[in-house]
Design a protein around this motif. Structure first.
Motif, PDB file in Angstrom:
ATOM      1  N   PRO A   1      40.129  42.763  68.825  1.00 45.88           N
ATOM      2  CA  PRO A   1      39.336  41.540  68.703  1.00 45.88           C
ATOM      3  C   PRO A   1      39.964  40.375  69.455  1.00 45.88           C
ATOM      4  N   GLY A   2      39.145  39.736  70.281  1.00 42.89           N
ATOM      5  CA  GLY A   2      39.594  38.614  71.081  1.00 42.89           C
ATOM      6  C   GLY A   2      40.227  38.989  72.404  1.00 42.89           C
ATOM      7  N   ARG A   3      40.369  40.297  72.658  1.00 40.02           N
ATOM      8  CA  ARG A   3      41.037  40.732  73.895  1.00 40.02           C
ATOM      9  C   ARG A   3      40.228  41.722  74.712  1.00 40.02           C
ATOM     10  N   GLY A   4      39.616  42.695  74.091  1.00 39.36           N
ATOM     11  CA  GLY A   4      38.836  43.633  74.884  1.00 39.36           C
ATOM     12  C   GLY A   4      38.711  44.998  74.239  1.00 39.36           C
ATOM     13  N   THR A   5      37.926  45.846  74.882  1.00 40.30           N
ATOM     14  CA  THR A   5      37.553  47.150  74.329  1.00 40.30           C
ATOM     15  C   THR A   5      37.554  48.193  75.435  1.00 40.30           C
ATOM     16  N   THR A   6      37.921  49.418  75.079  1.00 40.58           N
ATOM     17  CA  THR A   6      37.781  50.569  75.970  1.00 40.58           C
ATOM     18  C   THR A   6      36.985  51.653  75.259  1.00 40.58           C
ATOM     19  N   VAL A   7      36.004  52.190  75.944  1.00 39.98           N
ATOM     20  CA  VAL A   7      35.159  53.276  75.433  1.00 39.98           C
ATOM     21  C   VAL A   7      35.299  54.473  76.365  1.00 39.98           C
ATOM     22  N   LEU A   8      35.517  55.642  75.786  1.00 39.80           N
ATOM     23  CA  LEU A   8      35.611  56.895  76.539  1.00 39.80           C
ATOM     24  C   LEU A   8      34.501  57.833  76.102  1.00 39.80           C
ATOM     25  N   ALA A   9      33.829  58.460  77.062  1.00 42.77           N
ATOM     26  CA  ALA A   9      32.833  59.486  76.758  1.00 42.77           C
ATOM     27  C   ALA A   9      32.965  60.617  77.765  1.00 42.77           C
ATOM     28  N   GLN A  10      32.962  61.846  77.270  1.00 39.10           N
ATOM     29  CA  GLN A  10      33.030  63.026  78.122  1.00 39.10           C
ATOM     30  C   GLN A  10      31.878  63.959  77.794  1.00 39.10           C
TER      31      GLN A  10
ATOM     32  N   ASP B   1      35.686  58.339  72.207  1.00 44.23           N
ATOM     33  CA  ASP B   1      36.772  57.602  71.581  1.00 44.23           C
ATOM     34  C   ASP B   1      36.642  56.140  71.963  1.00 44.23           C
ATOM     35  N   ILE B   2      37.197  55.263  71.132  1.00 45.94           N
ATOM     36  CA  ILE B   2      37.081  53.831  71.361  1.00 45.94           C
ATOM     37  C   ILE B   2      38.285  53.135  70.739  1.00 45.94           C
ATOM     38  N   HIS B   3      38.734  52.109  71.412  1.00 40.91           N
ATOM     39  CA  HIS B   3      39.782  51.243  70.863  1.00 40.91           C
ATOM     40  C   HIS B   3      39.421  49.810  71.214  1.00 40.91           C
ATOM     41  N   THR B   4      39.448  48.939  70.213  1.00 38.68           N
ATOM     42  CA  THR B   4      39.072  47.551  70.439  1.00 38.68           C
ATOM     43  C   THR B   4      40.110  46.623  69.841  1.00 38.68           C
TER      44      THR B   4
ATOM     45  N   ARG C   1      45.090  56.951  69.667  1.00 37.34           N
ATOM     46  CA  ARG C   1      43.833  57.287  70.345  1.00 37.34           C
ATOM     47  C   ARG C   1      44.081  58.345  71.415  1.00 37.34           C
ATOM     48  N   ARG C   2      43.033  58.702  72.115  1.00 34.84           N
ATOM     49  CA  ARG C   2      43.137  59.694  73.177  1.00 34.84           C
ATOM     50  C   ARG C   2      43.897  59.144  74.380  1.00 34.84           C
ATOM     51  N   SER C   3      44.480  60.067  75.138  1.00 36.59           N
ATOM     52  CA  SER C   3      45.349  59.685  76.246  1.00 36.59           C
ATOM     53  C   SER C   3      44.649  58.807  77.274  1.00 36.59           C
TER      54      SER C   3
ATOM     55  N   PRO D   1      47.334  42.223  63.527  1.00 35.06           N
ATOM     56  CA  PRO D   1      46.226  42.817  62.802  1.00 35.06           C
ATOM     57  C   PRO D   1      45.912  44.204  63.324  1.00 35.06           C
ATOM     58  N   GLU D   2      45.568  45.074  62.431  1.00 38.22           N
ATOM     59  CA  GLU D   2      45.218  46.424  62.835  1.00 38.22           C
ATOM     60  C   GLU D   2      43.888  46.409  63.572  1.00 38.22           C
ATOM     61  N   PRO D   3      43.773  47.134  64.700  1.00 40.28           N
ATOM     62  CA  PRO D   3      42.498  47.185  65.400  1.00 40.28           C
ATOM     63  C   PRO D   3      41.532  48.080  64.657  1.00 40.28           C
ATOM     64  N   VAL D   4      40.277  47.947  65.018  1.00 41.17           N
ATOM     65  CA  VAL D   4      39.263  48.801  64.426  1.00 41.17           C
ATOM     66  C   VAL D   4      39.109  50.011  65.315  1.00 41.17           C
ATOM     67  N   SER D   5      39.115  51.215  64.755  1.00 37.90           N
ATOM     68  CA  SER D   5      39.002  52.438  65.523  1.00 37.90           C
ATOM     69  C   SER D   5      37.805  53.231  65.042  1.00 37.90           C
TER      70      SER D   5
END
Length: 421
Positions: free
Chosen positions: A127-136, A122-125, A391-393, A231-235
Motif C-alpha cells: 500500500p502506497g508503493r505499488g503492486t505486481t501481478v503474475l499470471a501464467q 500470484d500477487i504482492h502489493t 511469493r513466487r520467484s 505493516p504486513e502486505p496483503v497477499s
C-alpha cells in the motif's frame, strides 16, 4: 553436456503504460498464446486477462509496465505476463480478488477473474508503493498439474532505454551430472533466445541495514569441499492458504541446480551476443562446480566483449549454496529480514579472469537466492518488502526491479527458492 536446462531467460516484450496499452497487450498475448499452441478457448482467456491487467495499469498506476513472454520449464511451455506498477497499491486485496469485481469500470472481470483464468496466479502489493501481478497460462494438462522442475526459479531482463536487445541474461540447469541430454548431444528442451586468487566473503545484513563479515570458519562462508517491523502486505490466498489459482503441488525433486547470471559488457547487439554465448556455454558445460563452469564460460567468451558472470550451485535439501563470481554481479541469500552477500572477485570473463574458487554458504530453511546485475541498485533490503519472499520467484524479481531498477543500464535479475509445500 550432461545436465539439461530447466529454465532460462526468454525474450520479453515490455509495454509501458500509455493510451494504447490495452490493445497492444491483447495483441501480443494472442500472438504468444498461439505460438505455444494454446487451444482457442485458452487463447481467449489469455487475451482477456492481459487486457484487464493492462486496463488496471492505465487506470491506477502512476507509472508501470506489462511484460509478456513465452516461459518454459523443462519440456513445458506457456505464456506469462507480469504487470508491475508504482502506485497506490491495493488496500483491500481480498475484496479486489472477488470474481467479477472491477473498480475500473471496464470489462467487470477484475483480478479475481484473472486468477481464475490463469493456471498460475500470484500477487504482492505494498500500500502506497505499488503492486505486481503474475499470471501464467501453460500448454497441456501435465504442465498445469504440477511444478515441472520441483524448484521455483524465475527472473526478468530489461534492456536499457532505446535498445531492443538486452545484454543481461540468466539460466538454470540441473547439477546432477548423471542426467543425460540425449544421444544427439544437442541443446536441452529450451532453445536459446537469440543468435589473482580471489576470496569471497559473506556479509550478513541485519534489520538495521548494517553489514559485517562472517567468519570463514563460522556458519556464513566455507571453502567448498564437495561437488521489519513495517505493516504486513496483503497477499492473494486461495482456500488452502496458497496464492489464489496457483499451482502449488511440487513436481519431482530437481535435486541441486546450477544458476547463472550474466551481464554482457556494454549494451545493444554486441552485449546481447556475449550473453547468448555465455548462456550456450553454460548449457553445454559438463561441470557442476561453479568455478569450473566459469572457466568454461571464460574460454567460450573469448572473441566477445566479455561479461560479468556469477554461478551458484543451489542445494536446498542439503542447506547449502556454492558460489563463484567474476565482475559486478550481486548475489544474496535472503532469510527473513536478513540477507547475506555472496561476493564476486574483480575481472572480466572472456578477457581478464583471475584464479577462481567456489565458496559455500549455509542456506537454511526458507532461504531465497537473489542474483542481479548492476542495472539494479544493491541497496534494497528485505525489510522494506514485507511478505514478498514468501511469493513466487518471478513476483519477487519484479518487485525488486520495480523499486531498485533504473533506465540507464540493462537489467537482469534471477530468484531461486524451494517450492512452497
Amino acid at each position: 553436456m550432461n545436465s539439461p536446462i530447466l529454465t532460462e531467460a526468454e525474450h520479453i516484450t515490455w509495454l509501458r503504460v500509455d493510451v494504447g496499452l490495452a490493445m497492444s497487450a491483447r495483441r501480443e498475448a494472442s500472438r504468444l498464446a498461439k505460438r505455444v499452441g494454446l487451444p482457442p478457448d485458452r487463447v481467449s482467456a489469455v487475451e482477456l486477462a492481459a487486457t484487464e491487467a493492462a486496463t488496471n495499469l492505465q487506470k491506477h498506476a502512476v507509472d508501470g509496465a506489462l511484460a509478456l513472454r513465452v516461459t518454459r520449464s523443462g519440456p513445458h511451455a506457456g505464456v506469462e505476463f507480469v504487470a508491475t506498477d508504482t502506485g497506490p497499491g491495493i488496500a483491500h486485496l481480498a475484496s479486489a480478488l472477488s470474481d467479477g469485481t472491477s473498480s475500473t469500470g471496464t470489462l467487470g472481470v477484475g483480478l479475481g477473474a484473472i486468477a481464475r483464468l490463469a493456471d498460475v496466479f500470484d500477487i504482492h502489493t505494498l500500500p502506497g508503493r505499488g503492486t505486481t501481478v503474475l499470471a501464467q497460462f501453460w500448454a497441456g494438462e501435465e504442465a498445469r498439474r504440477a511444478e515441472p522442475t520441483g524448484i521455483d526459479a524465475g527472473g526478468l531482463t530489461r534492456p536499457i532505454g532505446g535498445e531492443e536487445l538486452c545484454g543481461d541474461t540468466w539460466a538454470l540447469r540441473s547439477a546432477n551430472a548423471s542426467l543425460g541430454r540425449g544421444s544427439g548431444g544437442g541443446p536441452g528442451p529450451v532453445a536459446a533466445q537469440g543468435a589473482g586468487d580471489g576470496r569471497g566473503l559473506v556479509r550478513s545484513q541485519g534489520p538495521g541495514g548494517g553489514s559485517g563479515p562472517v567468519s570463514a570458519n563460522g556458519p556464513g562462508l566455507l571453502p567448498a569441499q564437495g561437488p521489519g517491523d513495517g505493516p504486513e502486505p496483503v497477499s492473494a490466498t486461495g482456500p488452502g492458504g496458497g496464492s489464489a489459482q496457483e499451482v502449488t503441488a511440487p513436481g519431482p525433486a530437481a535435486g541441486p541446480v546450477l544458476a547463472m547470471m550474466c551481464d554482457g559488457l556494454g549494451h545493444g547487439p554486441q552485449a546481447a551476443r556475449a550473453g547468448d554465448v555465455a548462456r550456450e556455454a553454460f548449457r553445454d558445460s559438463a561441470h557442476t562446480r561453479p568455478h569450473r563452469v566459469l572457466e568454461d564460460l571464460h574460454r567460450a567468451l573469448r572473441g566477445t566483449r566479455g561479461a560479468a558472470v556469477a554461478v551458484a550451485r543451489v542445494d536446498f535439501a542439503a542447506g547449502t549454496v556454492e558460489f563463484s563470481g567474476v565482475g559486478n554481479v550481486s548475489a544474496f541469500l535472503v532469510r527473513g529480514e536478513r540477507r547475506s552477500s555472496l561476493l564476486s572477485v574483480p575481472g572480466i570473463v572472456g578477457h581478464h579472469m583471475p584464479h577462481t574458487r567456489s565458496f559455500t554458504a549455509e542456506a537454511g530453511p526458507g532461504s531465497v537466492l537473489v542474483m542481479h546485475t548492476d542495472g539494479l541498485s544493491d541497496r534494497w533490503s528485505p525489510q522494506t518488502f514485507p511478505g514478498l519472499f514468501a511469493r513466487r520467484s518471478t513476483v519477487i524479481s519484479a518487485q525488486i526491479l520495480r523499486e531498485a531498477g533504473g533506465r540507464r543500464d540493462d537489467i537482469g535479475i534471477l530468484v531461486v527458492k524451494a517450492p512452497r509445500p
